[in-house]
Design a protein around this motif. Structure first.
Motif, mmCIF file in Angstrom:
data_model
loop_
_atom_site.group_PDB
_atom_site.id
_atom_site.type_symbol
_atom_site.label_atom_id
_atom_site.label_comp_id
_atom_site.label_asym_id
_atom_site.label_seq_id
_atom_site.Cartn_x
_atom_site.Cartn_y
_atom_site.Cartn_z
ATOM 1 N N GLN A 115 0.875 -1.424 -0.019
ATOM 2 C CA GLN A 115 -0.152 0.091 0.033
ATOM 3 C C GLN A 115 1.018 1.331 -0.027
ATOM 4 O OE1 GLN A 115 -2.736 0.092 3.260
ATOM 5 N NE2 GLN A 115 -3.846 1.935 2.578
ATOM 6 N N GLN A 266 -10.649 15.597 -1.672
ATOM 7 C CA GLN A 266 -10.456 14.965 -3.017
ATOM 8 C C GLN A 266 -10.517 16.099 -4.242
ATOM 9 O OE1 GLN A 266 -14.481 13.289 -3.968
ATOM 10 N NE2 GLN A 266 -13.718 12.041 -5.657
ATOM 11 N N HIS A 271 -8.530 14.066 -7.319
ATOM 12 C CA HIS A 271 -8.887 12.780 -7.407
ATOM 13 C C HIS A 271 -10.298 12.462 -7.969
ATOM 14 C CE1 HIS A 271 -6.084 12.092 -3.823
ATOM 15 N NE2 HIS A 271 -5.272 12.049 -5.018
ATOM 16 N N ASP A 273 -11.613 9.405 -7.990
ATOM 17 C CA ASP A 273 -12.254 8.530 -7.004
ATOM 18 C C ASP A 273 -12.070 8.780 -5.805
ATOM 19 O OD1 ASP A 273 -13.228 6.388 -5.684
ATOM 20 O OD2 ASP A 273 -12.532 5.000 -7.263
ATOM 21 N N LYS A 275 -11.960 6.739 -3.277
ATOM 22 C CA LYS A 275 -11.027 5.645 -2.671
ATOM 23 C C LYS A 275 -9.824 6.169 -2.632
ATOM 24 C CE LYS A 275 -14.286 2.039 -3.948
ATOM 25 N NZ LYS A 275 -14.547 0.585 -4.808
ATOM 26 N N THR A 276 -9.444 7.200 -3.631
ATOM 27 C CA THR A 276 -7.806 7.327 -3.671
ATOM 28 C C THR A 276 -7.612 8.589 -2.500
ATOM 29 O OG1 THR A 276 -7.859 7.293 -5.888
ATOM 30 C CG2 THR A 276 -6.017 8.313 -5.137
ATOM 31 N N THR A 278 -9.090 8.260 0.417
ATOM 32 C CA THR A 278 -9.221 7.754 1.762
ATOM 33 C C THR A 278 -7.734 7.145 2.349
ATOM 34 O OG1 THR A 278 -9.782 5.880 0.763
ATOM 35 C CG2 THR A 278 -11.511 7.095 1.362
ATOM 36 N N ARG A 279 -6.902 7.456 1.258
ATOM 37 C CA ARG A 279 -5.469 6.966 2.001
ATOM 38 C C ARG A 279 -4.939 7.882 3.102
ATOM 39 N NH1 ARG A 279 -1.895 6.860 -3.515
ATOM 40 N NH2 ARG A 279 -2.884 8.925 -3.737
#
Length: 310
Positions: A115, A266, A271, A273, A275-276, A278-279
């Protein structure tokens, strides 16, 4: 393979932001399979051998130290080899009408990747970096931190800077439109650079006359030039384990810590998405713990009067 590579390059590859890398990656595939190899003949077994072959390559830093370089990472094998070959198949299917009876199972050939770590600046690291930066590179470095853009996206041209709309617009990763507001801080960085170059925003002053450059004159910053300068700068500043891309991570983590708003981060980092984004959520762990403790105390208070009444 030779025909497929040529068509892909002409239709898609040459227009990539990193077209030099695309050319190298496609050419590697042609050399490996040979120019006369039919794309329709490439099987899972062929891809397995390709991946094994590529994993044995080393990071090329210089011809002198080639043998001492580490092996390429799993991510490099995936991005520069397996996924590039998959793109050739996809292009052939969707645009050229090619049919594959036994297309490789691409997911099974992707190597595991750790990750991505999120590294931010701590303590006086930024001050060290800034203090070690050449004067002509300072605007570029401070812009990177103020905007959170990727390295290639930071290489602005003046037509991409819209002073009236107070916005920077340019094509970024995946040829997607990237927009950045011209904040007072960004305006303060860019405005003094007007007139230094007709087309490019960020330039450097040639330290010596060579390779077509004249000492004392300004020339546009390039992707490879910034990468080289960054390695030297980082070593001079004594800041370790910090890539140029980590400036973007630093912006993301600090912005999320300041706002607690993932959607805002975001948008700021462009971004596509969530999800990117949320890192970066790990920076909210302290805030989450504090909120949970407040809820627990609130529940305890609400139960106390009921016990006293009984």
């Amino acid at each position: 393979m030779d025909d497929v590579a040529g068509r892909y390059w002409g239709e898609v590859g040459q227009h990539h932001a990193g077209s030099t890398d695309t050319w190298r990656d496609v050419e590697r595939l042609v050399d490996y399979f040979t120019p006369t190899k039919l794309l329709t003949e490439i099987s899972d077994d062929d891809v397995t051998r390709l991946v094994a072959w590529r994993r044995g390559h080393r990071v090329v830093r210089s011809k002198k130290h080639k043998a001492e370089s580490p092996l390429v990472s799993n991510a490099t094998v995936n991005r520069s080899t397996t996924e590039v070959l998959k793109k050739l198949f996809t292009r052939a299917k969707k645009n050229w009408g090619v049919r594959f009876e036994n297309e490789p199972d691409w997911k099974s050939h992707l190597l595991p990747e750790p990750q991505e770590r999120i590294r931010e600046l701590v303590g006086d690291e930024w001050e060290k970096l800034e203090g070690a930066t050449r004067d002509d590179y300072v605007p570029f470095l401070t812009f990177a931190r103020a905007s959170g853009l990727r390295l290639r996206e930071c290489l602005l041209r003046w037509p991409e800077v819209d002073w009236d709309a107070r916005q920077i617009r340019k094509l970024g990763k995946g040829k997607k439109l990237v927009t950045v507001p011209i904040t007072p801080t960004i305006r303060g960085i860019l405005w003094p650079l007007r007139g230094q170059h007709a087309e490019h925003v960020f330039t450097y002053v040639a330290a010596r006359t060579r390779a077509g450059r004249v000492k004392g004159k300004r020339y546009p910053l390039t992707y490879s030039g910034v990468k080289i300068a960054w390695r030297r700068l980082r070593a001079k500043a004594g800041v370790t384990d910090f890539r140029f891309h980590d400036i973007r991570h630093d912006v993301g983590t600090k912005l999320l810590r300041e706002t607690g708003n993932l959607k805002l981060v975001q948008k700021a980092l462009n971004h596509s998405d969530l999800k990117t984004t949320t890192r970066y959520a790990h920076v909210l762990e302290d805030e989450v713990a504090t909120a949970m403790e407040r809820v627990a105390k609130s529940r305890a208070k609400s139960r106390k009067p009921a016990r006293e009444a009984s």
